[in-house]
Design an enzyme around this catalytic site. Structure first.
Site, PDB file in Angstrom:
ATOM      1  N   GLU A 116       0.846  -1.190   0.000  1.00 28.57           N
ATOM      2  CA  GLU A 116       0.000   0.000   0.000  1.00 28.57           C
ATOM      3  C   GLU A 116       0.881   1.241   0.000  1.00 28.57           C
ATOM      4  O   GLU A 116       1.810   1.357   0.799  1.00 28.57           O
ATOM      5  CB  GLU A 116      -0.926   0.007   1.212  1.00 28.57           C
ATOM      6  CG  GLU A 116      -1.779   1.248   1.375  1.00 28.57           C
ATOM      7  CD  GLU A 116      -2.647   1.533   0.154  1.00 28.57           C
ATOM      8  OE1 GLU A 116      -2.592   2.679  -0.345  1.00 28.57           O
ATOM      9  OE2 GLU A 116      -3.356   0.614  -0.310  1.00 28.57           O
TER      10      GLU A 116
ATOM     11  N   ASP B 157      -7.183   1.915  -8.860  1.00 30.45           N
ATOM     12  CA  ASP B 157      -7.589   3.203  -9.421  1.00 30.45           C
ATOM     13  C   ASP B 157      -7.623   3.067 -10.942  1.00 30.45           C
ATOM     14  O   ASP B 157      -6.614   2.706 -11.555  1.00 30.45           O
ATOM     15  CB  ASP B 157      -6.583   4.282  -9.011  1.00 30.45           C
ATOM     16  CG  ASP B 157      -7.073   5.689  -9.306  1.00 30.45           C
ATOM     17  OD1 ASP B 157      -7.775   5.877 -10.325  1.00 30.45           O
ATOM     18  OD2 ASP B 157      -6.750   6.607  -8.527  1.00 30.45           O
TER      19      ASP B 157
ATOM     20  N   GLU C 237     -13.342  -4.061   1.038  1.00 31.59           N
ATOM     21  CA  GLU C 237     -14.222  -2.995   1.528  1.00 31.59           C
ATOM     22  C   GLU C 237     -14.957  -2.329   0.369  1.00 31.59           C
ATOM     23  O   GLU C 237     -16.161  -2.059   0.441  1.00 31.59           O
ATOM     24  CB  GLU C 237     -13.418  -1.941   2.295  1.00 31.59           C
ATOM     25  CG  GLU C 237     -12.860  -2.408   3.629  1.00 31.59           C
ATOM     26  CD  GLU C 237     -11.453  -2.959   3.522  1.00 31.59           C
ATOM     27  OE1 GLU C 237     -10.826  -3.178   4.568  1.00 31.59           O
ATOM     28  OE2 GLU C 237     -10.981  -3.193   2.385  1.00 31.59           O
TER      29      GLU C 237
ATOM     30  N   GLU D 243     -15.589  -3.601  -2.568  1.00 33.46           N
ATOM     31  CA  GLU D 243     -16.520  -4.546  -3.181  1.00 33.46           C
ATOM     32  C   GLU D 243     -17.842  -4.585  -2.421  1.00 33.46           C
ATOM     33  O   GLU D 243     -18.921  -4.610  -3.024  1.00 33.46           O
ATOM     34  CB  GLU D 243     -15.882  -5.930  -3.225  1.00 33.46           C
ATOM     35  CG  GLU D 243     -16.667  -6.960  -4.005  1.00 33.46           C
ATOM     36  CD  GLU D 243     -15.890  -8.246  -4.191  1.00 33.46           C
ATOM     37  OE1 GLU D 243     -16.475  -9.204  -4.713  1.00 33.46           O
ATOM     38  OE2 GLU D 243     -14.698  -8.289  -3.806  1.00 33.46           O
TER      39      GLU D 243
END
EC number: 2.1.1.33
Length: 216
Positions: A69, A118, A192, A194
């Site tokens: 991340e 993204d 989250e 989804e």
């Protein structure tokens, strides 16, 4: 995605080097030593708040997971889940996917998850898409001979772009679901995003792509 600023996030991440690995370059080709076993390694690029990777780790204790991340303010949520669960088969990286080959040796990774990346819809931002050919070249290097990519998104344009990009690069599309939650797939673990998108009635797209066949 609008991010809430958490000025304390970097300090918290630094306080847990056993979970968020501070020197991934030093682990290149040696991740099995860190996990203490030779189980396959799956990575999630853009692990977000960590729901997917922690649930996957619970369901698959025979697999080692690494969540990557870029944003510290997001990664701390995944870190909190890991602190609470104390899962032995998950580690996190606060890192950029552009540096994957600095962190992982050729053939070291068995699977890559791209969940709700993204879409970067503007043409001038195409090179930022995680299924742009430059990223696919990185994946091709770090994936094992039988490695694969699992992708999920609610963005139809990004999905169509990804299918074309993967195919043109040489990845073999092994499974394509145009409406995941109405398919017969078993064992889907939701992120989250989804949960949020599917609750709104959005269609979820999914595909699996096998690493390009290697020339003998």
């Amino acid at each position: 995605m609008r991010l809430r600023n958490k000025p304390w996030a970097k300090d918290k991440i630094a306080a847990y080097p056993q979970y968020v690995i501070p020197d991934p370059e030093a682990r290149r080709g040696r991740w099995h030593e860190l996990f203490g076993n030779d189980r396959p390694i799956h990575i999630e690029i853009g692990t977000g708040k960590g729901k997917f990777i922690t649930e996957m780790a619970k369901l698959h204790p025979d697999v080692n997971f690494i969540g990557i991340e870029l944003y510290p303010s997001v990664l701390v949520s995944a870190l909190d889940k890991l602190i609470e669960s104390e899962l032995p088969n998950v580690r996190l990286l606060n890192a950029n996917a552009k540096d994957l080959t600095s962190f992982f040796a050729d053939g070291e990774i068995a699977r890559i998850y791209l969940n709700f990346s993204d879409p970067w819809p503007k043409k001038r931002h195409e090179k930022r898409r995680l299924t742009y050919r430059d990223f696919l070249a990185l994946y091709d290097r770090i994936l094992s001979a039988d490695g694969d990519i699992h992708l999920k998104t609610d963005n139809q344009s990004f999905f169509e772009y990804s299918l074309v990009s993967l195919s043109q690069y040489g990845f073999v599309l092994a499974a394509v679901q145009l409406d995941l939650h109405r398919s017969d797939i078993v064992g889907n673990v939701m992120t989250e995003y989804e949960e949020k998108f599917s609750a709104k009635g959005n269609r979820i797209y999914r595909c699996e792509a096998l690493r390009p066949p290697q020339q003998s």
